[in-house]
Design a protein around this motif. Sequence first.
Motif, PDB file in Angstrom:
ATOM      1  N   VAL A   1      -2.163   8.430   3.487  1.00 22.48           N
ATOM      2  CA  VAL A   1      -2.324   7.101   4.067  1.00 22.48           C
ATOM      3  C   VAL A   1      -3.631   7.095   4.850  1.00 22.48           C
ATOM      4  O   VAL A   1      -3.848   7.941   5.723  1.00 22.48           O
ATOM      5  CB  VAL A   1      -1.144   6.744   4.992  1.00 22.48           C
TER       6      VAL A   1
ATOM      7  N   MET B   1       4.856  -0.055   5.120  1.00 24.93           N
ATOM      8  CA  MET B   1       4.345   1.312   5.082  1.00 24.93           C
ATOM      9  C   MET B   1       4.928   2.198   6.173  1.00 24.93           C
ATOM     10  O   MET B   1       5.384   3.313   5.929  1.00 24.93           O
ATOM     11  CB  MET B   1       2.817   1.299   5.190  1.00 24.93           C
TER      12      MET B   1
ATOM     13  N   SER C   1      -4.208  -0.262   7.134  1.00 25.15           N
ATOM     14  CA  SER C   1      -3.991   1.011   6.440  1.00 25.15           C
ATOM     15  C   SER C   1      -3.750   0.800   4.955  1.00 25.15           C
ATOM     16  O   SER C   1      -3.276  -0.246   4.513  1.00 25.15           O
ATOM     17  CB  SER C   1      -2.801   1.750   7.059  1.00 25.15           C
TER      18      SER C   1
ATOM     19  N   THR D   1      -2.737   3.219   1.212  1.00 22.32           N
ATOM     20  CA  THR D   1      -2.437   4.519   0.623  1.00 22.32           C
ATOM     21  C   THR D   1      -3.641   5.014  -0.148  1.00 22.32           C
ATOM     22  O   THR D   1      -4.418   4.246  -0.706  1.00 22.32           O
ATOM     23  CB  THR D   1      -1.228   4.449  -0.322  1.00 22.32           C
TER      24      THR D   1
ATOM     25  N   LEU E   1      -0.823  11.443   8.772  1.00 22.67           N
ATOM     26  CA  LEU E   1      -0.986  10.322   7.849  1.00 22.67           C
ATOM     27  C   LEU E   1      -1.594  10.795   6.533  1.00 22.67           C
ATOM     28  O   LEU E   1      -1.199  10.355   5.446  1.00 22.67           O
ATOM     29  CB  LEU E   1      -1.875   9.241   8.469  1.00 22.67           C
TER      30      LEU E   1
ATOM     31  N   THR F   1       0.848  -1.191   0.000  1.00 23.53           N
ATOM     32  CA  THR F   1       0.000   0.000   0.000  1.00 23.53           C
ATOM     33  C   THR F   1       0.877   1.231   0.000  1.00 23.53           C
ATOM     34  O   THR F   1       0.393   2.331   0.125  1.00 23.53           O
ATOM     35  CB  THR F   1      -0.906   0.019   1.228  1.00 23.53           C
ATOM     36  N   ALA F   2       2.165   1.028  -0.100  1.00 27.04           N
ATOM     37  CA  ALA F   2       3.112   2.136  -0.232  1.00 27.04           C
ATOM     38  C   ALA F   2       4.360   1.579  -0.870  1.00 27.04           C
ATOM     39  O   ALA F   2       4.556   0.381  -0.945  1.00 27.04           O
ATOM     40  CB  ALA F   2       3.428   2.758   1.119  1.00 27.04           C
TER      41      ALA F   2
END
Length: 835
Positions: free
Chosen positions: A614, A541, A640, A642, A606, A468-469
């Motif tokens: 995020v 992340m 979490s 992005t 975030l 996700t990152a």
Amino acid sequence: MRFVMMDCGVLRFSIWVLLVLNLACCSRGFDPVDQYYINCGSSSDVVVGNVTYVADKSASRLLSTPQDILADSKLNSITPSENSQLFSTARIFTGPSRYTFSIKQGGRHWIRLYFYPFVYQSYDMNSASFSVFSQKTTLLSDFSPRNASVREYSVNVGSGDLVITFSPKANSFAYVNAMEVVSVPDALIDHDAPLFNPPGTFNGLVTQALETVARVNMGGPLVSPVNDTLGRTWVSDSSFLLQSNVATNASNIPAVRYPQGGATSDTAPQTVYGTCTRMNSADDPNSNFNVTWGFKVEPGFQYLIRLHFCDIVSTSANQLVFNVYIGTFLVAPDLELSAKFFGRLATAYYMDFVTPTMDRNNLTVSIGPSPRSAYPDAILNGLEIMKMNNSKDSLAGESILPRFPRSKKNVGMIVGISVGVSLALIVVGVLFFVHRRRKQEQLAHSKTWIPISINGGTSHTMGSKYSTATTGSINSNLSYRIPFAAVQEATNNFDESWVIGIGGFGKVYKGVLNDGTKVAVKRGNPKSQQGLAEFRTEIEMLSQFRHRHLVSLIGYCDEKNEMILVYEYMENGTLKSHLYGSNLPSLGWKERLEICIGAARGLHYLHTGYAKAVIHRDVKSANILLDENLMAKVADFGLSKTGPEIDQTHVSTAVKGSFGYLDPEYFRRQQLTEKSDVYSFGVVLFEVLCARPVIDPSLPREMVNLAEWAMKWQKKGQLDQIIDPNLAGKIKPDSLRKYGETAEKCLADFGVDRPSMGDVLWNLEYALQLQEAVVHNDPEENSTNVIGQLSPQVGEFNNVDTSNSVAGFETSSVDDLSGVSMSRVFSQLVKSEGR
């Protein structure tokens, strides 16, 4: 040339003065080469002061429109304070229409547009929606005037023609009551200006299109056009002050002098430089506070801030030294005005700054004492705020220039190109979808976790497979790797009596490292697909983030097929445990506000502190942890993700989160945005206030869901009826009102109607200030009317949503790293709960 964007709903008298007082060109030093004054929709000229506004029927040579519609209000709908002939008529446009002005001398020009909605035959101007363009610059987009207002723009025009276009929205129409196009002295903006975040220089300011947002006379009354060489109006600063009791006024207009090669009477009149607002130190040499003004701005734009100074308070040189802030940034440290003019006092001086692109709708300017000063004092004489056009050459967000009739040949070519491009995009989209589905199917076959190789061999980077990152190899985090034996020793070989929480990832143990550091150890279950995903997400992340309001990761262990994360131990556990379900002492209202502010800072970081936002996806009171000083830290980033790319509005993803906190729009549409976190945080706000579970099936049906129940009381204005009994009589009404308004906005049904986390943070800080404030001589002051008074001169501001207006001035920077060691760059929770 007149003051702009003045909202008559707030300062009707000022608009009347604005329209009645003449330009009095003979009394001013500047004689504009280009002067167009048009009374739109009128069949006769109108004289206002010494200026003649020509009927646009007479000036029809300037106008190209598909239909001539001249509207006359007959003065039926205009109140006496607005009884101006400039507002009593209007030109209505049913299709794209253009005014073309011949420019004799290129350079900066004012463009002023007058709007006042009334009903003419079948045209209700309250329902009009349209855009306005100056050449290729968008001035207004989907604009629907609600009150009398004057919008002022400053644009750099080359010699030739200036074209102003009115483009109605589909099935609507456009209108304008009066227009001005007037030359501006080029010297008014003839240099670049410094940036302060990050430090640097904004190049090309001379070519920027500007829209006036605020023009304020600090410490003095309204300055009318007759007292300004450029016909501007400067309003009093009293309604912009966030805390009026910390400020006082001073005046010495005759003493003002203008230096050679610096500020002139065109920069600002003597009546502005001759008055000021200063610190109200009350003869206290230990005074240490800031005087702060708040203004409403539009996110997504940069702003030119012009600060006007003139030391009319000192009795000798080098007496006055102070600091100047824009937002939380110190832009002018140890400013000593007399030193700039060889010891001379009362000399006009101005400074320009360009803001970064704003991510919130509030902007503050502050002055305060400098440590170098022998006595705490600070002044500000005047202030101008101007919105700058963005990279799309717009002052009003997205909009598209209208298309005028073209030849059939051109139309055919455009259609052919459009169809070809559309087919190409469809083919690319199909290929991308097929490729993505294959990658997802391959991923679905992989059910086991491959330990990360550290010692020799292949280094498994964690890229898009679970990502996700974006990050590099795990080798970059070698210093955080903890041997399995050390983890065993720290947890007494995972003693079950040391368990402090259980979640979807696994059990959490209290532990002590061999150096005495208390830690929370989360041991994952290798067979749990959820645990695997969370483990990957945490390391991948969160290695990019560090912030004092995010719980820090001490290290990780991936030996023996284990998935173990080791975090700093949070002495006071979860926020939830301090609200209900335990025997812990009740938190006071100030403590609760400070905890919410800390959590909001963490979430705001975030959302804004990295290249892409995020989204936490599991904001709840159990994931807000408290250290030994009750400072809040956000935890548990296993879910979490992005946020969307720049050209996207959301992320399409499976719904995950906790019941009671889940964003209903996200649940319905499976489209994730930062506003999903905002909704969850709104639930937390009510949870903090009411000290009860967000879902409690044991309660009567209407009370089971906290968010629904609290919103009913909030909308009735009776939120005080359901607060935690421990808080009864301890919350100031103004603080509760602002807090309730903030929570209500967070729980809006649609994400687009919710505030950003930055705005939530801003309003919570204001609620805290209202709780702590000692207000003198103003028993009627409350959070609503304070906000409502902040920006009287900005068009349409009596309709502004006050809950998102200026609400505080000591906000945290997203780059705030104070108190965070380099060895703690991750975050997670101590007491994990099942979802």
